[in-house]
Design an enzyme around this catalytic site. Structure first.
Site, PDB file in Angstrom:
ATOM      1  N   HIS A 205     -27.944 -42.630   5.891  1.00  0.00           N
ATOM      2  CA  HIS A 205     -28.358 -44.009   6.199  1.00  0.00           C
ATOM      3  C   HIS A 205     -28.423 -44.927   4.991  1.00  0.00           C
ATOM      4  O   HIS A 205     -28.672 -46.111   5.133  1.00  0.00           O
ATOM      5  CB  HIS A 205     -29.728 -44.000   6.896  1.00  0.00           C
ATOM      6  CG  HIS A 205     -30.861 -43.732   5.937  1.00  0.00           C
ATOM      7  ND1 HIS A 205     -31.155 -42.481   5.464  1.00  0.00           N
ATOM      8  CD2 HIS A 205     -31.757 -44.556   5.352  1.00  0.00           C
ATOM      9  CE1 HIS A 205     -32.177 -42.542   4.644  1.00  0.00           C
ATOM     10  NE2 HIS A 205     -32.565 -43.797   4.550  1.00  0.00           N
TER      11      HIS A 205
HETATM   12  C1  UD1 Z   1     -35.725 -47.923   5.472  1.00  0.00           C
HETATM   13  C2  UD1 Z   1     -36.151 -47.798   4.002  1.00  0.00           C
HETATM   14  C3  UD1 Z   1     -35.548 -46.533   3.415  1.00  0.00           C
HETATM   15  C4  UD1 Z   1     -35.878 -45.319   4.246  1.00  0.00           C
HETATM   16  C5  UD1 Z   1     -35.430 -45.579   5.682  1.00  0.00           C
HETATM   17  C6  UD1 Z   1     -35.754 -44.430   6.597  1.00  0.00           C
HETATM   18  C7  UD1 Z   1     -36.452 -49.902   2.779  1.00  0.00           C
HETATM   19  C8  UD1 Z   1     -35.877 -50.785   1.751  1.00  0.00           C
HETATM   20  N1  UD1 Z   1     -35.660 -48.920   3.217  1.00  0.00           N
HETATM   21  O1  UD1 Z   1     -34.314 -48.057   5.497  1.00  0.00           O
HETATM   22  O2  UD1 Z   1     -36.103 -46.339   2.111  1.00  0.00           O
HETATM   23  O3  UD1 Z   1     -35.224 -44.193   3.716  1.00  0.00           O
HETATM   24  O4  UD1 Z   1     -36.110 -46.745   6.151  1.00  0.00           O
HETATM   25  O5  UD1 Z   1     -35.245 -44.683   7.873  1.00  0.00           O
HETATM   26  O6  UD1 Z   1     -37.582 -50.087   3.173  1.00  0.00           O
HETATM   27  N2  UD1 Z   1     -33.182 -50.399  13.014  1.00  0.00           N
HETATM   28  C9  UD1 Z   1     -33.275 -50.180  14.363  1.00  0.00           C
HETATM   29  N3  UD1 Z   1     -34.463 -49.731  14.853  1.00  0.00           N
HETATM   30  C10 UD1 Z   1     -35.534 -49.479  14.071  1.00  0.00           C
HETATM   31  C11 UD1 Z   1     -35.432 -49.704  12.699  1.00  0.00           C
HETATM   32  C12 UD1 Z   1     -34.252 -50.165  12.183  1.00  0.00           C
HETATM   33  O7  UD1 Z   1     -32.331 -50.394  15.115  1.00  0.00           O
HETATM   34  O8  UD1 Z   1     -36.591 -49.062  14.582  1.00  0.00           O
HETATM   35  C13 UD1 Z   1     -31.880 -50.844  12.453  1.00  0.00           C
HETATM   36  C14 UD1 Z   1     -31.762 -52.341  12.312  1.00  0.00           C
HETATM   37  O9  UD1 Z   1     -30.431 -52.665  12.541  1.00  0.00           O
HETATM   38  C15 UD1 Z   1     -32.057 -52.570  10.853  1.00  0.00           C
HETATM   39  C16 UD1 Z   1     -31.484 -51.321  10.227  1.00  0.00           C
HETATM   40  O10 UD1 Z   1     -31.730 -50.283  11.179  1.00  0.00           O
HETATM   41  O11 UD1 Z   1     -31.486 -53.751  10.414  1.00  0.00           O
HETATM   42  C17 UD1 Z   1     -32.111 -50.945   8.920  1.00  0.00           C
HETATM   43  O12 UD1 Z   1     -33.533 -50.856   9.018  1.00  0.00           O
HETATM   44  P1  UD1 Z   1     -34.451 -51.171   7.734  1.00  0.00           P
HETATM   45  O13 UD1 Z   1     -35.878 -50.919   8.052  1.00  0.00           O
HETATM   46  O14 UD1 Z   1     -34.098 -52.499   7.174  1.00  0.00           O
HETATM   47  O15 UD1 Z   1     -33.949 -50.135   6.668  1.00  0.00           O
HETATM   48  P2  UD1 Z   1     -33.585 -48.591   6.795  1.00  0.00           P
HETATM   49  O16 UD1 Z   1     -32.131 -48.466   6.568  1.00  0.00           O
HETATM   50  O17 UD1 Z   1     -34.162 -47.981   8.018  1.00  0.00           O
END
Ligand code: UD1
Length: 362
Positions: A205
Site C-alpha cells: 500500500h
Molecule cells: C495510512 C498511513 C500509513 C499506514 C496505512 C495503513 C499516513 C500518512 N499513512 O496510509 O502510514 O501504513 O495508513 O493502512 O497516515 N481508504 C478507503 N477506506 C478507508 C481508508 C482509506 O477507501 O477506510 C482509501 C482512500 O482512497 C484513501 C486511501 O485509501 O484516499 C489512502 O488512505 P490514507 O489514510 O490517506 O492513507 P493510507 O494509504 O491508508
C-alpha cells in the site's frame, strides 16, 4: 487522572488496545478514546475495534480521506474543540500516521502533555510521510515510549533528553500474543473459505510502490510469476485497489489471489502459516519476526532495522529479480531464521501504563 487516546488508522488500533486495557486496572484513571476517522471502512476500522476489545470511540471526528494537508488540518481543527472540552491530563498518540502528528501538535499547543507510543523509529528517508510524522511527533512529545534500543539511540542522536525516553518493548506484539489463540481458532474456516494449502501472503500500500504505474506494474508482474510456483493470498488495501483501477491494471489481478482487506484475527492466522510474507507494511515486518515467518519487504529501507538484524525480515527494495530469487530460496527450504527481539513479550502495554500513571502521581 484523565487520559485521552487518539487513534485514526488501521495500524493504530492494535497498538492502543493493550495500553487501554492495562490502564483499566488503575481505578484512579479515566480514559477517553477519540477516533479521527482517517480510516473509516468497516474492514479497515470497525472490525478491529471489535476483535481487539477496544471500546467504541467516545468521539469520532469523521475526518475521512483527503490530501495530507487537508486531512492533517481537519483533524487538528476538530480535535482542538474536543480537547478544550475534555481537558485531559495527557494525550496518548500511536505510531506514525497523519492522525498521530495532528493530535500531538494540537495537544502541545493546548499545553497538554503528550505520550508517543512507538517513538524513535527512523527510516532516515524523508520522502516517506510517516518519517516526517515520526520526527515531528518525537520532537514535541513529553513521554517517548520506544519498542527497541535503536529507537533510544535515534532519539539520543536527535538531542532528545534521555529522561523523556522509556524503552518499553513492542506494544503491537502485546495484541498478537493475547489474540493468537483466537486467531488460530479461525484457521479451519479460513482455510476452507480460501482453499489454502501452501501460500505466500502479500500486502502492498505504500505510495512509493503503488502510486507509480510502472512500479506497480512491475511488482504485480513479479507476483504473477511467483504465483506459478506458490499460490498467493493478497488482501488488497483500498489505496492499491484504486490505483490498479486508475492505471487499468485489473487484467493483472487474475493469478494474484486478491481478496478484500482482512480482519485482525484472520490476517494473523494467515501470517502465522504463510510460507513467505511479501509486504511493504511496517507492522507486518515486526509481526512476521515474532512469528518466525520469512518476510520479504519491498522497500529500500526500514524504520524497524531490528527485524532485519535479529528477525526474519529481508529488504528486497523494488528489485523484482531479487524478490523472485529470495522466494525460490525460501521454497528450497533455505529461509532466513530469526530471534524475537528483547522486550517483545506481551507486557509493553503494562509498562507504558505504569509509567504514565507513575508520572502523574495518580
Ligand atoms: C495510512 C498511513 C500509513 C499506514 C496505512 C495503513 C499516513 C500518512 N499513512 O496510509 O502510514 O501504513 O495508513 O493502512 O497516515 N481508504 C478507503 N477506506 C478507508 C481508508 C482509506 O477507501 O477506510 C482509501 C482512500 O482512497 C484513501 C486511501 O485509501 O484516499 C489512502 O488512505 P490514507 O489514510 O490517506 O492513507 P493510507 O494509504 O491508508
Amino acid at each position: 487522572m484523565l487520559i485521552t487516546h487518539v487513534v485514526g488508522a488501521r495500524p493504530n488500533f492494535m497498538k492502543a488496545a493493550p495500553v487501554v486495557a492495562a490502564l483499566r486496572r488503575y481505578d484512579t484513571v479515566s480514559q477517553l478514546l477519540v477516533h479521527t476517522g482517517q480510516h473509516y471502512d468497516a474492514n479497515m476500522s470497525g472490525i478491529f475495534f471489535d476483535q481487539l476489545g477496544l471500546p467504541q470511540p467516545d468521539v469520532d471526528l469523521g475526518v475521512g480521506s483527503a490530501s495530507h494537508a487537508i486531512q492533517t488540518a481537519e483533524i487538528m481543527i476538530r480535535l482542538e474543540q474536543v480537547l478544550v472540552e475534555q481537558r485531559p491530563d495527557i494525550v496518548l498518540v500511536y505510531g506514525d500516521v497523519n492522525s498521530t502528528l495532528a493530535a500531538a501538535l494540537v495537544s502541545v499547543k493546548l499545553s497538554i502533555p503528550v505520550g508517543h507510543v512507538e517513538a524513535g523509529l527512523r527510516s532516515f528517508d524523508r520522502r516517506m510521510p510517516e518519517e516526517i510524522n515520526r520526527l515531528l511527533t518525537d520532537q514535541i512529545a513529553d513521554l517517548l515510549f520506544t519498542p527497541s534500543a535503536d529507537g533510544d539511540q535515534n532519539l539520543r542522536c536527535e538531542g532528545v533528553a534521555p529522561d523523556r525516553v522509556y524503552l518499553v518493548g513492542n506494544v503491537m506484539i502485546d495484541s498478537l500474543v493475547r489474540l493468537l489463540p483466537n486467531a488460530e481458532a479461525r484457521w479451519d474456516d479460513l482455510c476452507t473459505r480460501l482453499k489454502l494449502q501452501d501460500y505466500g501472503l502479500v500486502t502492498l500500500h505504500r505510495p512509493s510502490n503503488v502510486d507509480d504505474p510502472s512500479k506497480l506494474t512491475q511488482i504485480l508482474n513479479a507476483l504473477a510469476d511467483i504465483s506459478e510456483g506458490l499460490p498467493l493470498v493478497f488482501p488488497m488495501h483500498p489505496r492499491t485497489r484504486r490505483r490498479m483501477a486508475d492505471f487499468g491494471l485489473e487484467g493483472l489481478s487474475k493469478s494474484l489471489g486478491l481478496i478484500e482487506p482482512l480482519s485482525y484475527l484472520d490476517f494473523l492466522t494467515l501470517q502465522r502459516r504463510a510460507t513467505v510474507i511479501i509486504t511493504d507494511s511496517g507492522g507486518i515486518q515486526e509481526e512476521s519476526t515474532f512469528l518466525g515467518v520469512p518476510c520479504l519487504t519491498l522497500r529500500e529501507n526500514t524504520e524497524r532495522p531490528i527485524t532485519v538484524s535479529l528477525g526474519t525480515n529481508t529488504l528486497v527494495s523494488q528489485d523484482m529479480t531479487q524478490l523472485k530469487c529470495q522466494v525460490r530460496q525460501i521454497l528450497r527450504g533455505e529461509a532466513k531464521s530469526g530471534k524475537i527481539p528483547p522486550l517483545w513479550d506481551g507486557m509493553a502495554g503494562e509498562r507504558i501504563a505504569a509509567i504514565v500513571v507513575g508520572q502523574s502521581g495518580a
